[in-house]
Design an enzyme around this catalytic site. Structure first.
Site, PDB file in Angstrom:
ATOM      1  N   GLY A   9      -0.254  -8.022  11.971  1.00  0.00           N
ATOM      2  CA  GLY A   9       0.847  -7.093  12.200  1.00  0.00           C
ATOM      3  C   GLY A   9       0.474  -5.641  11.959  1.00  0.00           C
ATOM      4  N   ASN A  10      -0.513  -5.396  11.067  1.00  0.00           N
ATOM      5  CA  ASN A  10      -0.919  -4.025  10.784  1.00  0.00           C
ATOM      6  C   ASN A  10      -1.569  -3.367  11.988  1.00  0.00           C
ATOM      7  OD1 ASN A  10      -3.120  -5.995  10.035  1.00  0.00           O
ATOM      8  ND2 ASN A  10      -4.279  -4.094   9.954  1.00  0.00           N
ATOM      9  N   LYS A 122       9.480 -17.620   6.989  1.00  0.00           N
ATOM     10  CA  LYS A 122       8.743 -16.628   7.780  1.00  0.00           C
ATOM     11  C   LYS A 122       9.456 -15.277   7.757  1.00  0.00           C
ATOM     12  CE  LYS A 122       5.441 -15.466  10.643  1.00  0.00           C
ATOM     13  NZ  LYS A 122       4.031 -15.463  10.203  1.00  0.00           N
ATOM     14  N   LYS A 206       1.787 -16.882  13.680  1.00  0.00           N
ATOM     15  CA  LYS A 206       0.845 -16.375  14.673  1.00  0.00           C
ATOM     16  C   LYS A 206      -0.554 -16.924  14.488  1.00  0.00           C
ATOM     17  CE  LYS A 206      -1.068 -12.832  13.544  1.00  0.00           C
ATOM     18  NZ  LYS A 206      -2.233 -12.511  12.699  1.00  0.00           N
ATOM     19  N   LYS A 264      -3.552 -17.870   7.165  1.00  0.00           N
ATOM     20  CA  LYS A 264      -4.819 -17.513   7.803  1.00  0.00           C
ATOM     21  C   LYS A 264      -5.926 -18.481   7.397  1.00  0.00           C
ATOM     22  CE  LYS A 264      -3.457 -12.642   7.595  1.00  0.00           C
ATOM     23  NZ  LYS A 264      -2.789 -12.674   8.886  1.00  0.00           N
TER      24      LYS A 264
END
Length: 309
Positions: A9-10, A122, A206, A264
């Site tokens: 997202g960054n 989330k 994601k 992740k």
């Protein structure tokens, strides 16, 4: 080499940064400048987050009370188109003009019996102070959870089961296209009792969806790009250590935060286990070194235990 890149997202919005179109475009411009460096000789597929964008659209929709607000699957589709457009345009400005780019609206099947629907986790949308978060929860029936010193809305995050548009993505790759797809984990979709597709009120992780995407595309490398240069044990503590290489079995035994690095790690482990290829967690600015095997946390079944820097 076929590479799937999962943009954090960054890459689109820095924490606390106003969600303006200009800010997001500038962040995308910086992100794709790194991706362009590895285009030559590789097939690229780009996935991305969309949490802040979905949250903003939800707030904007809720402000108009003449009709019901659009559900999360529709908002996910909107953000896939919006973010894909900006990535296409900015990356296209850097690559040779003959390189085709395409954004695919990506439906991803989820199971309505997934336990995630009973336990929303989330985070989406902007951060709030405690009083504002409590007010929004009461007014809109939202689930709210802490995010550092602040609060955010949380929604169900079921596991991805199948990517419906995988064949069109494969066809585009065969024609040398850079493909942007599975944005925000894809559009959550299920089949009803008559076998018809319909959207689901949820947001898919994601990174887990990117791992499934990379697996189904038979990618040779999954890059999970984030805002740190590696996965760390005891992150933020005096004895923090960066992980250089790890076997999935050994990596799963280490504790990682469920709301940030945890998904992740799980995504990297799943891809490595199912394909025999490596997944790397690292910083986008290190992507050239990541592709060369010289940066990030490399997760592979060929690794032995855990190796720290």
């Amino acid at each position: 080499m076929r590479i799937v890149i999962a943009l954090g997202g960054n890459a689109l919005l820095q924490r606390g940064q106003p969600m303006t179109a200009e800010n997001q475009r500038e962040n995308v411009r910086q992100a794709v400048a790194q991706i362009a460096k590895i285009h030559a000789g590789n097939e690229l597929v780009i996935a991305h987050g969309n949490g802040p964008q979905v949250g903003l659209l939800a707030l904007q929709g809720a402000a108009y009370t003449e009709v019901d607000a659009y559900p999360l699957d529709v908002l996910g589709a909107q953000t896939e188109g919006m973010i894909g457009y900006v990535i296409e345009q900015e990356l296209g400005n850097l690559l040779p003009k003959q390189v085709p780019l395409a954004t695919i609206l990506t439906q991803v099947e989820v199971d309505l019996a997934d336990p995630a629907f009973q336990h929303p986790t989330k985070p989406i949308g902007p951060i709030y102070e405690a009083a504002q978060a409590q007010q929004l929860a009461a007014e809109k029936g939202w689930h709210i959870a802490p995010d550092g010193p602040h609060y955010r809305r949380v929604v169900p995050s079921p596991r991805p089961q199948r990517i419906f548009e995988i064949r069109p993505v494969q066809w585009l790759l065969q024609q040398g296209t850079v493909v942007i797809c599975a944005g925000g984990g894809g559009i959550p979709t299920c089949c009803d009792q008559q076998g018809r597709l319909r959207g689901v009120e949820a947001v898919i992780d994601k990174d887990l969806c990117s791992a499934l995407l990379a697996q189904q595309l038979q990618a040779e490398l999954l890059v999970i790009a984030t805002d740190v240069d590696a996965a760390y044990i005891d992150w933020g503590q005096p004895g923090s250590k960066a992980i250089a290489q790890a076997h999935p079995e050994a990596l799963r035994k280490l504790p990682f935060p469920a709301g940030s690095m945890g998904p992740k790690i799980e995504a990297a482990c799943e891809f490595a286990e199912h394909t025999g290829h490596a997944a790397v967690i690292g910083a986008l600015q290190d992507i050239e070194a990541i592709v060369r095997g010289q940066a990030g946390t490399r997760v592979s079944t060929a690794a032995s235990g855990i190796q720290y820097r």
